[in-house]
Structures are given as C-alpha cells and as structure tokens.
Design a protein around this motif. Structure first.
Motif, PDB file in Angstrom:
ATOM      1  N   MET A 110       6.685 -10.312 -13.654  1.00  0.00           N
ATOM      2  CA  MET A 110       5.762 -10.021 -12.558  1.00  0.00           C
ATOM      3  C   MET A 110       6.448 -10.195 -11.211  1.00  0.00           C
ATOM      4  O   MET A 110       6.237  -9.392 -10.284  1.00  0.00           O
ATOM      5  CB  MET A 110       4.533 -10.928 -12.654  1.00  0.00           C
ATOM      6  CG  MET A 110       3.497 -10.682 -11.568  1.00  0.00           C
ATOM      7  SD  MET A 110       1.964 -11.582 -11.849  1.00  0.00           S
ATOM      8  CE  MET A 110       1.287 -10.629 -13.221  1.00  0.00           C
ATOM      9  N   ARG A 111       7.285 -11.202 -11.075  1.00  0.00           N
ATOM     10  CA  ARG A 111       8.007 -11.403  -9.817  1.00  0.00           C
ATOM     11  C   ARG A 111       8.909 -10.202  -9.526  1.00  0.00           C
ATOM     12  O   ARG A 111       8.979  -9.714  -8.392  1.00  0.00           O
ATOM     13  CB  ARG A 111       8.835 -12.680  -9.887  1.00  0.00           C
ATOM     14  CG  ARG A 111       9.571 -12.983  -8.576  1.00  0.00           C
ATOM     15  CD  ARG A 111      10.227 -14.345  -8.595  1.00  0.00           C
ATOM     16  NE  ARG A 111      11.235 -14.439  -9.644  1.00  0.00           N
ATOM     17  CZ  ARG A 111      11.133 -15.242 -10.707  1.00  0.00           C
ATOM     18  NH1 ARG A 111      10.067 -16.010 -10.850  1.00  0.00           N
ATOM     19  NH2 ARG A 111      12.085 -15.289 -11.617  1.00  0.00           N
ATOM     20  N   GLY A 112       9.572  -9.682 -10.575  1.00  0.00           N
ATOM     21  CA  GLY A 112      10.424  -8.517 -10.387  1.00  0.00           C
ATOM     22  C   GLY A 112       9.635  -7.274 -10.010  1.00  0.00           C
ATOM     23  O   GLY A 112      10.063  -6.483  -9.158  1.00  0.00           O
ATOM     24  N   LEU A 113       8.465  -7.080 -10.621  1.00  0.00           N
ATOM     25  CA  LEU A 113       7.640  -5.916 -10.311  1.00  0.00           C
ATOM     26  C   LEU A 113       7.101  -5.985  -8.886  1.00  0.00           C
ATOM     27  O   LEU A 113       7.019  -4.965  -8.196  1.00  0.00           O
ATOM     28  CB  LEU A 113       6.487  -5.815 -11.313  1.00  0.00           C
ATOM     29  CG  LEU A 113       6.876  -5.452 -12.752  1.00  0.00           C
ATOM     30  CD1 LEU A 113       5.665  -5.545 -13.675  1.00  0.00           C
ATOM     31  CD2 LEU A 113       7.492  -4.065 -12.817  1.00  0.00           C
ATOM     32  N   VAL A 114       6.728  -7.180  -8.452  1.00  0.00           N
ATOM     33  CA  VAL A 114       6.251  -7.351  -7.069  1.00  0.00           C
ATOM     34  C   VAL A 114       7.366  -6.983  -6.091  1.00  0.00           C
ATOM     35  O   VAL A 114       7.136  -6.279  -5.099  1.00  0.00           O
ATOM     36  CB  VAL A 114       5.768  -8.789  -6.846  1.00  0.00           C
ATOM     37  CG1 VAL A 114       5.540  -9.052  -5.362  1.00  0.00           C
ATOM     38  CG2 VAL A 114       4.490  -9.049  -7.626  1.00  0.00           C
ATOM     39  N   ASN A 115       8.575  -7.417  -6.384  1.00  0.00           N
ATOM     40  CA  ASN A 115       9.706  -7.103  -5.515  1.00  0.00           C
ATOM     41  C   ASN A 115       9.958  -5.606  -5.459  1.00  0.00           C
ATOM     42  O   ASN A 115      10.212  -5.037  -4.381  1.00  0.00           O
ATOM     43  CB  ASN A 115      10.955  -7.839  -6.019  1.00  0.00           C
ATOM     44  CG  ASN A 115      12.182  -7.526  -5.179  1.00  0.00           C
ATOM     45  OD1 ASN A 115      12.991  -6.686  -5.547  1.00  0.00           O
ATOM     46  ND2 ASN A 115      12.322  -8.207  -4.054  1.00  0.00           N
ATOM     47  N   ARG A 116       9.859  -4.932  -6.607  1.00  0.00           N
ATOM     48  CA  ARG A 116      10.063  -3.480  -6.621  1.00  0.00           C
ATOM     49  C   ARG A 116       8.980  -2.768  -5.816  1.00  0.00           C
ATOM     50  O   ARG A 116       9.264  -1.839  -5.065  1.00  0.00           O
ATOM     51  CB  ARG A 116      10.065  -2.964  -8.062  1.00  0.00           C
ATOM     52  CG  ARG A 116      11.255  -3.425  -8.877  1.00  0.00           C
ATOM     53  CD  ARG A 116      11.210  -2.814 -10.268  1.00  0.00           C
ATOM     54  NE  ARG A 116      12.235  -3.397 -11.128  1.00  0.00           N
ATOM     55  CZ  ARG A 116      12.436  -3.038 -12.384  1.00  0.00           C
ATOM     56  NH1 ARG A 116      11.677  -2.103 -12.926  1.00  0.00           N
ATOM     57  NH2 ARG A 116      13.387  -3.609 -13.103  1.00  0.00           N
ATOM     58  N   ALA A 117       7.730  -3.198  -6.008  1.00  0.00           N
ATOM     59  CA  ALA A 117       6.630  -2.563  -5.283  1.00  0.00           C
ATOM     60  C   ALA A 117       6.800  -2.730  -3.783  1.00  0.00           C
ATOM     61  O   ALA A 117       6.550  -1.800  -3.003  1.00  0.00           O
ATOM     62  CB  ALA A 117       5.295  -3.143  -5.740  1.00  0.00           C
ATOM     63  N   GLN A 118       7.220  -3.906  -3.342  1.00  0.00           N
ATOM     64  CA  GLN A 118       7.412  -4.149  -1.917  1.00  0.00           C
ATOM     65  C   GLN A 118       8.555  -3.311  -1.346  1.00  0.00           C
ATOM     66  O   GLN A 118       8.555  -2.974  -0.165  1.00  0.00           O
ATOM     67  CB  GLN A 118       7.679  -5.634  -1.681  1.00  0.00           C
ATOM     68  CG  GLN A 118       6.460  -6.514  -1.945  1.00  0.00           C
ATOM     69  CD  GLN A 118       6.785  -7.999  -1.924  1.00  0.00           C
ATOM     70  OE1 GLN A 118       7.949  -8.400  -2.118  1.00  0.00           O
ATOM     71  NE2 GLN A 118       5.781  -8.819  -1.702  1.00  0.00           N
ATOM     72  N   ARG A 119       9.517  -2.951  -2.204  1.00  0.00           N
ATOM     73  CA  ARG A 119      10.631  -2.114  -1.775  1.00  0.00           C
ATOM     74  C   ARG A 119      10.296  -0.623  -1.887  1.00  0.00           C
ATOM     75  O   ARG A 119      11.121   0.224  -1.532  1.00  0.00           O
ATOM     76  CB  ARG A 119      11.870  -2.423  -2.607  1.00  0.00           C
ATOM     77  CG  ARG A 119      12.413  -3.826  -2.408  1.00  0.00           C
ATOM     78  CD  ARG A 119      13.489  -4.149  -3.437  1.00  0.00           C
ATOM     79  NE  ARG A 119      14.602  -3.201  -3.394  1.00  0.00           N
ATOM     80  CZ  ARG A 119      15.611  -3.212  -4.268  1.00  0.00           C
ATOM     81  NH1 ARG A 119      15.628  -4.107  -5.245  1.00  0.00           N
ATOM     82  NH2 ARG A 119      16.581  -2.321  -4.174  1.00  0.00           N
ATOM     83  N   GLY A 120       9.096  -0.300  -2.399  1.00  0.00           N
ATOM     84  CA  GLY A 120       8.705   1.095  -2.540  1.00  0.00           C
ATOM     85  C   GLY A 120       9.314   1.779  -3.736  1.00  0.00           C
ATOM     86  O   GLY A 120       9.507   3.001  -3.724  1.00  0.00           O
ATOM     87  N   LEU A 121       9.602   1.014  -4.794  1.00  0.00           N
ATOM     88  CA  LEU A 121      10.149   1.580  -6.027  1.00  0.00           C
ATOM     89  C   LEU A 121       9.036   1.718  -7.056  1.00  0.00           C
ATOM     90  O   LEU A 121       8.001   1.046  -6.979  1.00  0.00           O
ATOM     91  CB  LEU A 121      11.264   0.683  -6.571  1.00  0.00           C
ATOM     92  CG  LEU A 121      12.494   0.545  -5.663  1.00  0.00           C
ATOM     93  CD1 LEU A 121      13.398  -0.570  -6.167  1.00  0.00           C
ATOM     94  CD2 LEU A 121      13.265   1.872  -5.599  1.00  0.00           C
ATOM     95  N   TRP A 122       9.243   2.589  -8.031  1.00  0.00           N
ATOM     96  CA  TRP A 122       8.250   2.811  -9.079  1.00  0.00           C
ATOM     97  C   TRP A 122       8.231   1.614 -10.023  1.00  0.00           C
ATOM     98  O   TRP A 122       9.282   1.178 -10.502  1.00  0.00           O
ATOM     99  CB  TRP A 122       8.581   4.091  -9.844  1.00  0.00           C
ATOM    100  CG  TRP A 122       7.526   4.507 -10.820  1.00  0.00           C
ATOM    101  CD1 TRP A 122       7.616   4.530 -12.177  1.00  0.00           C
ATOM    102  CD2 TRP A 122       6.202   4.957 -10.507  1.00  0.00           C
ATOM    103  NE1 TRP A 122       6.448   4.974 -12.738  1.00  0.00           N
ATOM    104  CE2 TRP A 122       5.559   5.244 -11.733  1.00  0.00           C
ATOM    105  CE3 TRP A 122       5.507   5.149  -9.314  1.00  0.00           C
ATOM    106  CZ2 TRP A 122       4.246   5.709 -11.783  1.00  0.00           C
ATOM    107  CZ3 TRP A 122       4.207   5.620  -9.376  1.00  0.00           C
ATOM    108  CH2 TRP A 122       3.586   5.891 -10.597  1.00  0.00           C
ATOM    109  N   THR A 123       7.042   1.071 -10.288  1.00  0.00           N
ATOM    110  CA  THR A 123       6.939  -0.161 -11.086  1.00  0.00           C
ATOM    111  C   THR A 123       6.706   0.097 -12.570  1.00  0.00           C
ATOM    112  O   THR A 123       6.626  -0.848 -13.349  1.00  0.00           O
ATOM    113  CB  THR A 123       5.800  -1.045 -10.545  1.00  0.00           C
ATOM    114  OG1 THR A 123       4.582  -0.294 -10.535  1.00  0.00           O
ATOM    115  CG2 THR A 123       6.120  -1.527  -9.138  1.00  0.00           C
ATOM    116  N   GLY A 124       6.567   1.358 -12.949  1.00  0.00           N
ATOM    117  CA  GLY A 124       6.396   1.665 -14.361  1.00  0.00           C
ATOM    118  C   GLY A 124       5.119   2.433 -14.628  1.00  0.00           C
ATOM    119  O   GLY A 124       4.226   2.524 -13.788  1.00  0.00           O
ATOM    120  N   GLY A 125       5.036   3.006 -15.838  1.00  0.00           N
ATOM    121  CA  GLY A 125       3.865   3.789 -16.219  1.00  0.00           C
ATOM    122  C   GLY A 125       4.168   5.276 -16.170  1.00  0.00           C
ATOM    123  O   GLY A 125       5.259   5.707 -15.762  1.00  0.00           O
TER     124      GLY A 125
END
Length: 584
Positions: free
Chosen positions: A141-156
């Motif tokens: 979850m920490r990694g996904l939050v970091n990706r989302a904040q950077r504007g990267l695709w979090t999956g799905g």
C-alpha cells in the motif's frame, strides 16, 4: 506402506517455488520415507490467506472420504495456509488429523500433532505466516500511494483508448503494451511504434520488478471513439445509442467483448480520461485500508467504497483524452440521471417494478428489467424487456420485444387476491394455525424472546468453543484461556435459563379457536390492504411468497407464470406483448 497425498500452492509471489518444484520435492520426501504418493492437490495463484481455495477443498473432501491414506504432505506450513487468524490454521490441521491423517511438512520434517509443544509451535508459525502477508500488504500500500502521488498507474484494467507505457525509475519510456480485440497483446517500440513482440491470448505481458507504468493514448480510432462518446453524451445522446454506434463500427473492448450500457457508464465516470490519477476509491484488501493518509489494519473483509476525503488525486498524470469542460458536463448529466432514475431509502436501491428478480426471458434465459417509456407530454408507461438484448448482445438474444408491466403485474396480484379470499374461509387452515399457536405458546412475550435469543447466542459461543477444545490438547487450551472462557459461558447459561423459567411462569393462556379465526381474518385483510395500497417493497415481498419464476415467450406472445404448487397450479397469461415499434 503408508499411502500419502500432497498439497502444493503458489501465490502471486515470484519468490514461491513453482508447483512442479514443490511436487517433485514432496514425491522425493515421500520416497525417502518409504511412502506411496497417490495424489497431489494444487492451488495456483491463490493467496494462503484465502481459506476457501478449490484445491484445499478437494484435499479436505478427499481426506474425509478416503480411509486408506495415512498422511498429508506439504512443503512447508505456509504452503498450507497464511491465515489472518492463526486459530484458523490450527483448526485446518486439526481437521485433517481428525480424519486420521498425519500432517507432515517436508522442508523441516516437522509433523503437526496434539501435544502442548506442537500446538504452541503451530500457533506461533501460523501467526508468523499471516503476519508476513500483513506486513507485505502494508508495504504494498505504501508503494501504491507513492506511485499515485507521482501520477503513475497503480494497477487494474487499462481504460479503453489508452495503452500501457512501461518506464524505468527515471521515467524513460521502454515499451508500449496494447490490448487487442482477440485478447492478445502487442508490445510496441515507443520511438517508432513498431511491433517488437506479440503475446498470445490467454497470457499477459509482465513488466520487470523495477519498472513502472503510466498511460499513453492508444491508436487514433480508439481515441476518437472515446472523445466522440463523451461529446455525444454531454450533448444529450442516450446511452443505448452510444452503445449501438460503438458496436456497429466493429470496435470491441480490451477483452474482445461488445460494448454494453454498463461498460459505457463506467467509462463516462472514469477520471483517467481527464488525465487524473485517482487512487483509493475502493479497496478489496483483506488486511489494510487507507484512511486519513495512514494505513490501518482491517477487521472486516470484502469490497469497500472509500469516502472521497481518503482519495489520492493527482492532476495531469498523463495526456487527457477529454477536456475538463466536457468531462465535468458528463459528470453533471450522470448525476442528474441517477437522481431521476434511482430512488434511494437509506443505503438500499429500490426498483419501481414488482417483478424484478422473478421475470426471465424465454429466449436466452436472461433477466427481464423494467423501464418507462414517456410520451411528449411526460406521461409514462412501464414495460419489461430482456436485459441481454437491451445491453446490445444480440448474438445471445436476437429477440426485441417489450411487455406492458401492468398487464402481468395485475394478473398476478389478482391470483393472489383470489387465493387470500379462499384461505380466509379455510377451516383446515384455521385448525393448523391453532395447533401452531399451541406449539409455540410460552415464547410470545418480548422479554421471553429476548431471553431465548440470549440463550441461543450463548449456545453458539459454547459450540464454537467446544470445536476449539476438541482440536487442541489440554495444556494448549489452558494456556490460551479457553477453559476459563468455558466456565464463564456455563455460568451465563445457568443465569439465562433461570430468568427464562421465571418469565414462562406468567405465560398468557392460549386464546380459543374463535379468537384465532378472527385474528387470522384480520391478517388476511391486512394482506389485502398491502395489495391495494402497500409500498412497492411490501407488494414485492408478498409476490415472492407465491411466484417462483415468470418467463416471457415471444414466439407465442405469452407469459408463463410458475407458482408454488401449494398455493396455485401453473397459469398461462397470453396476449401480453407489444410489437417491437413500441419497445426500446
């Protein structure tokens, strides 16, 4: 010679041994022990925290049915389970032991047993195995939050009209991955757009662990289709026309399927098309939820919609396919449409149609749903039509027809009225009611019902506790405090039984048969009132007690109504169809 069965499992963790490697090691261990490995059960790409796995269920069923197998072998305890509650893992082992099977782990040669040391070690290891997933969930979850904040695709699933762009840690483009209508994938060069690799249908392209993902616009035909859909919807075009136009062009979703109304609803509300990355709108995590910017451990499970305050929103994450003004106009119309077509009470959505969930299409077997056709002056008439054909899947259901809702509903309500009037004068029914009241007397008062409920709750807790005690040895159970809990439950049960006995001393006398008949007549009158002026929910509940299924037969222009035989015989209602010109 001992006959043994094996169990192997692999999660999505790339560090797990492959199923073939695990099976080879289990057979090698069985051979070293002089055992015969007769069968191996497997679960692939399933988390050990999921206790309802198909392979595990087959293993348990086999262990309970087959008596000449003496051992169950797994590579390690974490292959058998990574439970959220360590007691679940212990009960799983005890269930196998209760079937007369030894539970052995080939990696260490350790065997689960009922001793104090074995129980304590098993509890600790199951806790550690579950804690591994708990920590992994938090780190993920920490990694996904970091990706989302950077504007990267979090999956799905990738939104239709976009492709995946694989980038390195510095953001340099590496590859483009595009989903094709035949469910294959092509890998493109980001510089020249040339195909460098094709992934066959049934397989999925996987990026490297150190690589990241963002979105880029797909081929021009898909991009134009998305942009036209948003503009047309904002201008007032109905969803069904958008659906039909997309399907007529030959375009298909990323999974190779036709576009349906549900698909288009989801697309129109997807912020990704405005270039916005939104994370934490919902979660299915078994372990944690993101709330207040912090990862909190969940005590519940299942899909959960998160409040907007907990969303992580990053603007201009990738190139937008739809301008902000058009996107906002679409959201405004979507909101107005929901308000106009859905009536909410509390957290429940209610249909205005009485036969929802009971009416089916005789051509494809799909559900019939209710809709309202309005004329130029705003007057509406309700119909039922096949949901499969309505969503555009004409291959599954080629018939286009509509049935006036009031015709079928009034026919069914009339049958119920006839039955209620017949039952109101049925002597045998009144005798049966009197017998039932006699049998149930003593439990009518509110105080007694509450005490009986408390007694049932205590018994349920005691039953669960007995299952735990049966599966554990005396020393382990004492260490875990289960015997103290059992004594407290026994005292609670004695007190509730005493209170219930005192309450029963003042039980009212059973009324005579005449009074029962009068009360029953009043009850039938109340049901008549429901049919006449009850709410939609009350009428639907009453209909559900009478009607099994309703099936439309477009070829014979009739509706087959199947009723419960104790109440009615089957009744055929004909002439209920409108020509296609009055349908959708």
């Amino acid at each position: 010679m001992i006959r043994a069965v094996g169990y192997i499992r692999r999660s999505t963790d790339k560090q797990d041994l492959s199923l073939e490697q695990q099976e080879a090691k289990l057979r090698e261990y069985a051979l070293s022990q002089g055992w015969e490995m007769v069968e191996v059960f497997a679960d692939d790409a399933v988390s050990g925290s999921e206790m309802d796995r198909p392979g595990l269920k087959r293993l348990l069923d086999y262990a309970e049915r087959v008596c000449d197998v003496g051992a169950v072998v797994a590579w390690d305890r974490n292959r058998l389970a990574r439970p959220k509650d360590p007691m679940d893992g212990m009960l799983l082992e005890r269930r196998l032991i209760g079937c007369g099977k030894r539970v052995v782990y080939a990696a260490t040669g350790q065997e689960a047993d009922r001793s104090f040391a074995g129980g304590l070690l098993g509890y600790v290891e199951h806790y550690q195995n579950g804690d591994y997933l708990r920590k992994l969930s938090r780190d993920t979850m920490r990694g996904l939050v970091n990706r989302a904040q950077r504007g990267l695709w979090t999956g799905g699933p990738i939104p239709y009209g976009y492709d995946r762009l694989i980038v390195d840690q510095d953001g340099a483009a590496k590859r483009i991955v595009r989903d094709m209508p035949d469910r294959s994938q092509v890998v493109l060069s980001p510089e020249r757009g040339e195909v460098v690799e094709t992934v066959a249908a049934g397989r999925r392209y996987s990026k490297q662990e150190h690589e990241l993902c963002t979105l880029v616009p797909s081929e021009s035909a898909r991009v134009r289709a998305v942009q036209r859909m948003f503009c047309d919807y904002a201008a007032g075009k109905p969803i069904r026309k958008l659906r039909d136009e997309l399907n007529r062009t030959g375009l298909r979703t990323a999974r190779g399927r036709i576009f349906t109304a549900a698909t288009i609803h989801h697309m129109l509300e997807n912020h990704a098309y405005a270039g916005v990355c939104v994370y934490n709108q919902r979660t299915e995590s078994k372990w944690h939820r993101l709330t207040g910017g912090q990862s909190r451990e969940r005590q519940d499970e299942g899909l959960e919609t998160r409040p907007e305050a907990d969303w992580i929103v990053t603007e201009d994450a990738w190139a937008a396919l739809v301008d902000r003004e058009t996107f906002e106009a679409v959201q405004k119309r979507r909101k107005a449409s929901k308000i106009a077509n859905v009536r909410m009470t509390g957290n429940k959505v209610h249909s205005e149609n009485l036969l929802t969930g009971l009416f089916f299409c005789g051509v494809c077997g799909g559900k019939m749903f209710g809709w309202t056709k309005r004329n130029s002056r705003g007057y509406g008439k309700r119909y039922y039509t096949c949901a499969t054909h309505h969503r555009g899947d004409e291959d599954a259901c080629p018939k286009r027809y509509s049935i006036p809702a009031e015709l079928v509903e009034d026919h069914i309500l009339g049958l119920i009225r006839q039955d209620l009037r017949r039952l109101a004068d049925d002597d045998k029914l009144h005798e049966y009611v009197a017998q039932e009241v006699q049998r149930l007397t003593g439990g009518q008062a509110d105080a007694k019902r509450e005490l009986q409920q408390r007694l049932a709750e205590v018994d349920q807790r005691a039953a669960r506790l007995r299952d735990h005690l049966k599966s554990l040895d005396t020393q382990t159970a004492e260490t875990l405090g289960l015997y103290s809990e059992a004594r407290e439950l026994a005292q609670q049960r004695m007190q509730v039984e005493c209170d219930l006995a005192d309450a029963r001393k003042g039980s009212p006398e059973l009324p005579d048969l005449g009074e029962i008949r009068d009360k029953a007549a009043e009850a039938f009158e109340r049901l008549e009132d429901v049919l006449t002026g009850g709410t939609i929910e009350e009428k639907r509940e009453l209909i559900g007690l009478y009607v099994q299924t309703i099936k439309a037969e477009p070829d014979s222009y009739s509706v087959q109504i199947s009723l419960y035989p104790a109440m009615f015989t089957a009744v055929l209602a004909g002439g209920g169809f409108e020509p296609p010109t009055s349908g959708l």
